[in-house]
Scaffold this motif. Structure first.
Motif, PDB file in Angstrom:
ATOM      1  N   LEU A   1      11.463  -0.735  -4.354  1.00  0.00           N
ATOM      2  CA  LEU A   1      10.107  -1.146  -3.997  1.00  0.00           C
ATOM      3  C   LEU A   1       9.430  -1.694  -5.244  1.00  0.00           C
ATOM      4  O   LEU A   1       9.482  -1.067  -6.304  1.00  0.00           O
ATOM      5  CB  LEU A   1       9.295   0.020  -3.457  1.00  0.00           C
ATOM      6  CG  LEU A   1       9.467   0.408  -1.988  1.00  0.00           C
ATOM      7  CD1 LEU A   1       8.630   1.632  -1.689  1.00  0.00           C
ATOM      8  CD2 LEU A   1       9.084  -0.732  -1.056  1.00  0.00           C
ATOM      9  N   GLU A   2       8.781  -2.844  -5.096  1.00  0.00           N
ATOM     10  CA  GLU A   2       7.949  -3.381  -6.174  1.00  0.00           C
ATOM     11  C   GLU A   2       6.486  -3.076  -5.820  1.00  0.00           C
ATOM     12  O   GLU A   2       6.009  -3.462  -4.754  1.00  0.00           O
ATOM     13  CB  GLU A   2       8.147  -4.884  -6.326  1.00  0.00           C
ATOM     14  CG  GLU A   2       7.310  -5.476  -7.448  1.00  0.00           C
ATOM     15  CD  GLU A   2       7.451  -6.981  -7.576  1.00  0.00           C
ATOM     16  OE1 GLU A   2       6.736  -7.571  -8.408  1.00  0.00           O
ATOM     17  OE2 GLU A   2       8.265  -7.571  -6.836  1.00  0.00           O
ATOM     18  N   VAL A   3       5.789  -2.364  -6.719  1.00  0.00           N
ATOM     19  CA  VAL A   3       4.422  -1.925  -6.473  1.00  0.00           C
ATOM     20  C   VAL A   3       3.474  -2.685  -7.391  1.00  0.00           C
ATOM     21  O   VAL A   3       3.643  -2.688  -8.613  1.00  0.00           O
ATOM     22  CB  VAL A   3       4.270  -0.409  -6.715  1.00  0.00           C
ATOM     23  CG1 VAL A   3       2.854   0.042  -6.357  1.00  0.00           C
ATOM     24  CG2 VAL A   3       5.296   0.367  -5.914  1.00  0.00           C
TER      25      VAL A   3
ATOM     26  N   LEU B   1       3.123  -3.933  -1.810  1.00  0.00           N
ATOM     27  CA  LEU B   1       4.482  -3.457  -2.013  1.00  0.00           C
ATOM     28  C   LEU B   1       5.473  -4.450  -1.426  1.00  0.00           C
ATOM     29  O   LEU B   1       5.286  -4.937  -0.296  1.00  0.00           O
ATOM     30  CB  LEU B   1       4.682  -2.077  -1.368  1.00  0.00           C
ATOM     31  CG  LEU B   1       4.215  -0.867  -2.188  1.00  0.00           C
ATOM     32  CD1 LEU B   1       2.692  -0.811  -2.266  1.00  0.00           C
ATOM     33  CD2 LEU B   1       4.769   0.423  -1.611  1.00  0.00           C
TER      34      LEU B   1
ATOM     35  N   VAL C   1       1.504   5.757   0.735  1.00  0.00           N
ATOM     36  CA  VAL C   1       1.231   5.958  -0.684  1.00  0.00           C
ATOM     37  C   VAL C   1       0.209   7.077  -0.829  1.00  0.00           C
ATOM     38  O   VAL C   1      -0.842   7.062  -0.181  1.00  0.00           O
ATOM     39  CB  VAL C   1       0.699   4.669  -1.343  1.00  0.00           C
ATOM     40  CG1 VAL C   1       0.389   4.906  -2.817  1.00  0.00           C
ATOM     41  CG2 VAL C   1       1.712   3.536  -1.202  1.00  0.00           C
TER      42      VAL C   1
ATOM     43  N   TYR D   1       4.927  -8.991   2.251  1.00  0.00           N
ATOM     44  CA  TYR D   1       4.635  -7.754   1.543  1.00  0.00           C
ATOM     45  C   TYR D   1       3.923  -6.774   2.470  1.00  0.00           C
ATOM     46  O   TYR D   1       3.487  -7.112   3.576  1.00  0.00           O
ATOM     47  CB  TYR D   1       3.767  -8.029   0.319  1.00  0.00           C
ATOM     48  CG  TYR D   1       2.501  -8.794   0.619  1.00  0.00           C
ATOM     49  CD1 TYR D   1       1.368  -8.155   1.115  1.00  0.00           C
ATOM     50  CD2 TYR D   1       2.451 -10.179   0.431  1.00  0.00           C
ATOM     51  CE1 TYR D   1       0.214  -8.861   1.404  1.00  0.00           C
ATOM     52  CE2 TYR D   1       1.295 -10.891   0.729  1.00  0.00           C
ATOM     53  CZ  TYR D   1       0.179 -10.229   1.207  1.00  0.00           C
ATOM     54  OH  TYR D   1      -0.959 -10.937   1.504  1.00  0.00           O
TER      55      TYR D   1
ATOM     56  N   ILE E   1       5.168   7.859  -3.468  1.00  0.00           N
ATOM     57  CA  ILE E   1       5.430   6.902  -2.387  1.00  0.00           C
ATOM     58  C   ILE E   1       6.573   7.434  -1.526  1.00  0.00           C
ATOM     59  O   ILE E   1       7.625   7.836  -2.048  1.00  0.00           O
ATOM     60  CB  ILE E   1       5.788   5.513  -2.947  1.00  0.00           C
ATOM     61  CG1 ILE E   1       4.638   4.982  -3.824  1.00  0.00           C
ATOM     62  CG2 ILE E   1       6.105   4.542  -1.821  1.00  0.00           C
ATOM     63  CD1 ILE E   1       4.945   3.666  -4.497  1.00  0.00           C
TER      64      ILE E   1
END
Length: 521
Positions: free
Chosen positions: A89-91, A104, A122, A142, A159
């Motif tokens: 996951l890119e936050v 995300l 989250v 996203y 998360i």
């Protein structure tokens, strides 16, 4: 052996002992060699076993590390990249032209996944606050949080993601605007804390104002006809009484008007005499009724003409021709309409005046106005009837007054309105044009969250306070409301019961400035 046999044969006693010793040495050597051989084989097996064990242990650690989230990587969108196995996951915190929200981006094996393929929640834990839950929904490529991510962006994040019927747990910390200071350090620096809570707050608002003439007690004097100034009897600053002569002018138009009045008066006298004579003759039946009615009509017309001429003369502010100054029909006396002070003079001897020229301004200075500009965002706090303290900026003087008027129109350019107070000026110390400071007081209101005003600091041009949790202090942006100078209402950003730095908070700000503060998005 042959050699030993020969020695034995040649010398049975001497060499027998030597042979036995040599044999013992040989046997011991053979035994030692066999022992060393077996020892080496055993050591080799043990070393092989140990190496295999270490290799398995390293493999297990590597496997464990591959299952832990990685927090030191950046994703394609510049956010924090969290990995667990093949899933990632890119936050990021997105706040361009909008309120800050989480964004995300899910991946598997380094390839982007459709946002709807992952169900993500989250949890945010801020310093000293309860956990906040942020639900996410799919948008474009996203997932985005459905509510705003409020400042400060300093928190612990957990998360939970569900993808392909498997659950992934990630967590990381994002710390900013935080200072650590022990109790001993705080005591040494004189830093004190209080608990934010409710208070019956009578708020005040500080404004800049200016003393103005009371327009309700101000009269602009005009001559009402053209003429030549013969005399000026007063100067600016003089106090005058109602009816006092201020100036004398000479006007031909006035002479004409007075002449018209005299003529109308004489015609009226003649018409009256004629009417009385015709009435008597008609009553005695000497003359016809028609003559009597004609005389009556002429008298009425003469009276109307006379009254009209006299009213025109009165409108000019001139007295009767019979009482004209010095017997001159051209001379007009300009008189003060009220008791007051000459606050403006625009007349001089020999000057030719127009009928609408303002030659004097007379003001009763027993009261003055105080006018102040109110920003549009603060108009709701100003009401008619509120008390205010007025202080001069040029010298030591103060008084009180009440708000008598609040403008109902906000200026297009200034985005503000005007408020006015009426102030007593019996001693004559409040000079029109004098700048003053105003402190307007509102009614006491039960306010849920209040902090000491000196606790408020401007951090990154935002009003903030420092909250305390243990030995940790964190800057907290706040939205402020009413204030009485000593205490200030907090509308948003601080909860009742939270502990904040109430004294010497500027030292916290200075300590914070020693390190760079920014979002770790």
């Amino acid at each position: 052996m042959k050699f030993l046999s020969q020695l034995t044969q040649s010398s049975p006693i001497k060499y027998r002992n030597q042979a036995i010793a040599v044999g013992i040495v040989l046997v011991v050597g053979v035994i030692l060699a066999i022992a060393i051989l077996f020892t080496n084989k055993s050591g080799t097996k043990a070393e092989e076993h140990d190496e295999a064990g270490h290799a398995n242990e390293h493999a297990e650690h590597a496997k464990e590390r591959s299952e832990e989230p990685a927090t030191d990587q950046k994703g394609p969108h510049g956010g924090r990249l969290l990995k667990q196995g093949t899933y990632a996951l890119e936050v990021a915190i997105f706040e361009v032209d909008s309120a800050p929200v989480f964004r995300l981006y899910p991946y598997q094996n380094g390839k982007a996944l459709p946002p709807k393929s992952s169900e993500v929640t989250v949890l945010v834990q801020r310093l000293g606050q309860e956990v906040q839950t942020y639900l996410l929904k799919a948008e474009q490529d996203y997932l985005t949080s459905t509510k705003e991510l409020e400042e400060p962006h300093s928190f612990e994040v957990k998360i939970k993601a569900i993808f392909d019927q498997k659950t992934y747990d990630f967590q990381y910390e994002q710390i900013e605007g935080r200072v650590q200071m022990s109790e001993q350090q705080r005591k040494h620096n004189g830093i004190e804390t209080q608990v934010a809570g409710p208070m019956l707050l009578q708020s005040t608002m500080s404004l800049l104002g200016e003393i103005r003439l009371n327009a309700d007690n101000t009269v602009h004097v005009v001559p009402r006809l053209t003429g030549l100034v013969e005399r000026v009897l007063v100067n600016a600053g003089d106090k005058v009484k109602q009816g006092q002569v201020l100036a004398i002018i000479s006007s031909q138009l006035l002479a004409d008007q007075r002449g018209e009045v005299l003529a109308a008066q004489k015609r009226f006298v003649l018409a009256k005499k004629s009417f009385e004579r015709e009435k008597k003759l008609w009553e005695e039946k000497i003359s016809a009724e028609q003559d009597y009615l004609a005389a009556q009509n002429a008298l009425q017309e003469a009276e109307i003409t006379r009254q009209s001429a006299e009213q025109k003369l009165a409108a000019l502010g001139a007295n009767s021709p019979l009482s004209a100054t010095g017997g001159s029909l051209t001379r007009l006396e300009i008189r003060s309409p009220i008791n007051g002070t000459i606050t403006e003079k625009n007349i001089a001897m020999g000057q030719v005046l127009k009928e609408d020229a303002t030659i004097f301004t007379v003001t009763n200075l027993d009261t003055v106005w105080v006018e102040a500009v109110i920003p549009a965002k603060e108009l709701g706090q100003i009401k008619v009837g509120q008390k205010a303290t007025i202080s001069a900026t040029a010298f030591e003087a103060s008084t009180t007054g009440k708000v008598s008027y609040v403008g109902s129109v906000v200026g297009d350019q200034t985005l503000s309105a005007m408020a006015r107070l009426v102030v007593s000026n019996a001693k004559g110390m409040w000079y029109p044009g004098l700048p003053v400071n105003l402190v307007v007081q509102s009614a006491a209101v039960n306010t849920p969250v209040v902090v000491a005003s000196e606790a408020i600091q401007s951090v990154n041009e935002v009003s903030s306070v420092f909250i305390k949790v243990g030995d940790q202090f964190e800057v907290r942006p706040v939205e402020l409301g009413r204030t009485n100078g000593k205490f200030t209402e907090v509308i948003k950003g601080l909860l009742a019961g939270e502990t904040y730095v109430s004294k010497n908070s500027f030292l916290m700000k200075a300590e914070l400035g020693k390190s760079s503060v920014g979002h770790d998005d």
